[in-house]
Design a protein around this motif. Structure first.
Motif, PDB file in Angstrom:
ATOM      1  N   ASP A  83       1.346  -0.133   0.668  1.00 15.99           N
ATOM      2  CA  ASP A  83       2.627   0.199   1.298  1.00 15.99           C
ATOM      3  C   ASP A  83       3.793  -0.577   0.706  1.00 15.99           C
ATOM      4  O   ASP A  83       4.892  -0.590   1.262  1.00 15.99           O
ATOM      5  N   GLY A  84       3.575  -1.246  -0.437  1.00 19.29           N
ATOM      6  CA  GLY A  84       4.644  -1.989  -1.092  1.00 19.29           C
ATOM      7  C   GLY A  84       4.886  -3.368  -0.522  1.00 19.29           C
ATOM      8  O   GLY A  84       5.889  -4.003  -0.863  1.00 19.29           O
ATOM      9  N   SER A  85       3.969  -3.878   0.311  1.00 13.45           N
ATOM     10  CA  SER A  85       4.207  -5.149   0.987  1.00 13.45           C
ATOM     11  C   SER A  85       3.481  -6.338   0.370  1.00 13.45           C
ATOM     12  O   SER A  85       3.565  -7.456   0.900  1.00 13.45           O
ATOM     13  N   ASN A  86       2.754  -6.144  -0.749  1.00 13.05           N
ATOM     14  CA  ASN A  86       2.232  -7.311  -1.460  1.00 13.05           C
ATOM     15  C   ASN A  86       3.427  -8.114  -1.979  1.00 13.05           C
ATOM     16  O   ASN A  86       4.419  -7.544  -2.439  1.00 13.05           O
ATOM     17  N   LYS A  87       3.316  -9.437  -1.928  1.00 10.18           N
ATOM     18  CA  LYS A  87       4.469 -10.296  -2.211  1.00 10.18           C
ATOM     19  C   LYS A  87       5.117 -10.014  -3.570  1.00 10.18           C
ATOM     20  O   LYS A  87       6.339 -10.011  -3.697  1.00 10.18           O
ATOM     21  N   GLN A  88       4.293  -9.781  -4.594  1.00  8.38           N
ATOM     22  CA  GLN A  88       4.827  -9.619  -5.951  1.00  8.38           C
ATOM     23  C   GLN A  88       4.986  -8.161  -6.378  1.00  8.38           C
ATOM     24  O   GLN A  88       5.201  -7.873  -7.555  1.00  8.38           O
ATOM     25  N   ASP A  89       4.888  -7.222  -5.442  1.00  9.05           N
ATOM     26  CA  ASP A  89       4.912  -5.798  -5.806  1.00  9.05           C
ATOM     27  C   ASP A  89       6.128  -5.410  -6.648  1.00  9.05           C
ATOM     28  O   ASP A  89       6.004  -4.733  -7.668  1.00  9.05           O
ATOM     29  N   LYS A  90       7.312  -5.821  -6.216  1.00  3.15           N
ATOM     30  CA  LYS A  90       8.540  -5.393  -6.890  1.00  3.15           C
ATOM     31  C   LYS A  90       8.586  -5.912  -8.325  1.00  3.15           C
ATOM     32  O   LYS A  90       8.837  -5.166  -9.270  1.00  3.15           O
ATOM     33  N   MET A  91       8.314  -7.203  -8.482  1.00  6.25           N
ATOM     34  CA  MET A  91       8.360  -7.784  -9.824  1.00  6.25           C
ATOM     35  C   MET A  91       7.240  -7.226 -10.703  1.00  6.25           C
ATOM     36  O   MET A  91       7.447  -6.926 -11.885  1.00  6.25           O
ATOM     37  N   LEU A  92       6.038  -7.062 -10.134  1.00  5.69           N
ATOM     38  CA  LEU A  92       4.923  -6.537 -10.913  1.00  5.69           C
ATOM     39  C   LEU A  92       5.232  -5.127 -11.413  1.00  5.69           C
ATOM     40  O   LEU A  92       4.925  -4.780 -12.562  1.00  5.69           O
ATOM     41  N   ALA A  93       5.871  -4.316 -10.566  1.00  5.85           N
ATOM     42  CA  ALA A  93       6.254  -2.966 -10.975  1.00  5.85           C
ATOM     43  C   ALA A  93       7.249  -3.013 -12.132  1.00  5.85           C
ATOM     44  O   ALA A  93       7.180  -2.193 -13.061  1.00  5.85           O
ATOM     45  N   GLU A  94       8.144  -3.972 -12.114  1.00  2.00           N
ATOM     46  CA  GLU A  94       9.128  -4.106 -13.198  1.00  2.00           C
ATOM     47  C   GLU A  94       8.446  -4.476 -14.514  1.00  2.00           C
ATOM     48  O   GLU A  94       8.799  -3.952 -15.572  1.00  2.00           O
ATOM     49  N   TYR A  95       7.462  -5.375 -14.447  1.00  2.00           N
ATOM     50  CA  TYR A  95       6.760  -5.787 -15.659  1.00  2.00           C
ATOM     51  C   TYR A  95       5.841  -4.670 -16.165  1.00  2.00           C
ATOM     52  O   TYR A  95       5.672  -4.501 -17.380  1.00  2.00           O
ATOM     53  N   ALA A  96       5.258  -3.917 -15.245  1.00  2.00           N
ATOM     54  CA  ALA A  96       4.475  -2.750 -15.660  1.00  2.00           C
ATOM     55  C   ALA A  96       5.372  -1.747 -16.381  1.00  2.00           C
ATOM     56  O   ALA A  96       4.969  -1.146 -17.396  1.00  2.00           O
TER      57      ALA A  96
END
Length: 230
Positions: free
Chosen positions: A154-167
């Motif tokens: 649901d997008g609530s893992n702490k590093q989700d936003k940054m990890l998506a950017e690096y992906a």
């Protein structure tokens, strides 16, 4: 209008089939290096993805003698791969290198409050430098996106936003460099959306939000074998 649309679809299909047909075939005595961090290092275990890939290639290509070489080191970021690239990759003259990196580049921003992650600019530049040097020895590269840090969907893992950017950076680099992409981030999220209905943070594909359990190793092996055309 409908006929024109069907023609476009048909042309796209032919083009996709042509690309698949043009993919390099595995050859006798090929060396495949798996370059990465502790996830890759752990892939050499009995149920690890490197072991599974080696077995699959041995079973399918008995006479080729293909070697899958584990070059994963715990804690590595893209900057660490740059430092050891000559000894651990270039000197071995591989035919193919899988680059599976990015978790520590993101995770280390928060790990113990040390803020020693890799900036986006360093991550992109480091990938491009590594790829350029492997290409210079006529090595083929398959670039992987970083998988997951936490398994919630649901997008609530702490590093989700940054990890998506690096992906996304890995996807961009693959496109810019004309590489095959092994999108492990997407493969993991697609699997979790189907198999993690309770939105658990851990235990479906990982042991600790990052490192793979048997199911995670199996998924990585299957996804990498597809990238190989196997």
């Amino acid at each position: 209008m409908r006929m024109a649309w069907l023609c476009v679809v048909a042309l796209c299909f032919v083009f996709a089939v042509s690309l698949a047909a043009d993919a390099p075939a595995l050859k006798k005595d090929d060396k495949i290096i798996m370059l990465g961090d502790s996830i890759t290092q752990g892939g050499g275990g009995a149920a690890g993805f490197i072991t599974l890939i080696q077995k699959a290639l041995d079973d399918k290509h008995k006479d080729l003698g293909i070697k899958v070489i584990n070059k994963g080191i715990s804690g590595n970021k893209v900057t660490d791969l740059q430092k050891r690239l000559q000894k651990d990759v270039l000197d071995l003259k591989p035919n193919l290198v899988f680059i599976y990196i990015g978790i520590n580049d993101v995770w280390h921003w928060d790990l113990g409050g040390n803020h020693k992650g890799t900036t986006k600019e360093e991550f992109e530049g480091g990938l491009k430098e590594i790829i350029g040097k492997i290409k210079a020895i006529n090595g083929r590269v398959i670039l992987c996106t970083p998988s997951v840090i936490g398994e919630k969907t649901d997008g609530s893992n702490k590093q989700d936003k940054m990890l998506a950017e690096y992906a996304d950076i890995s996807r961009k680099v693959a496109k810019d460099e004309g590489l095959e992409l092994c999108d492990l981030n997407k493969a993991f999220m697609d699997y979790l959306k189907e198999n993690n209905k309770d939105n658990k943070e851990v235990g479906i594909l990982t042991r600790d939000r990052v490192h793979l359990n048997d199911a995670g190793n199996k998924l990585v092996a299957e996804t990498m074998l597809k990238a190989l055309g196997e």
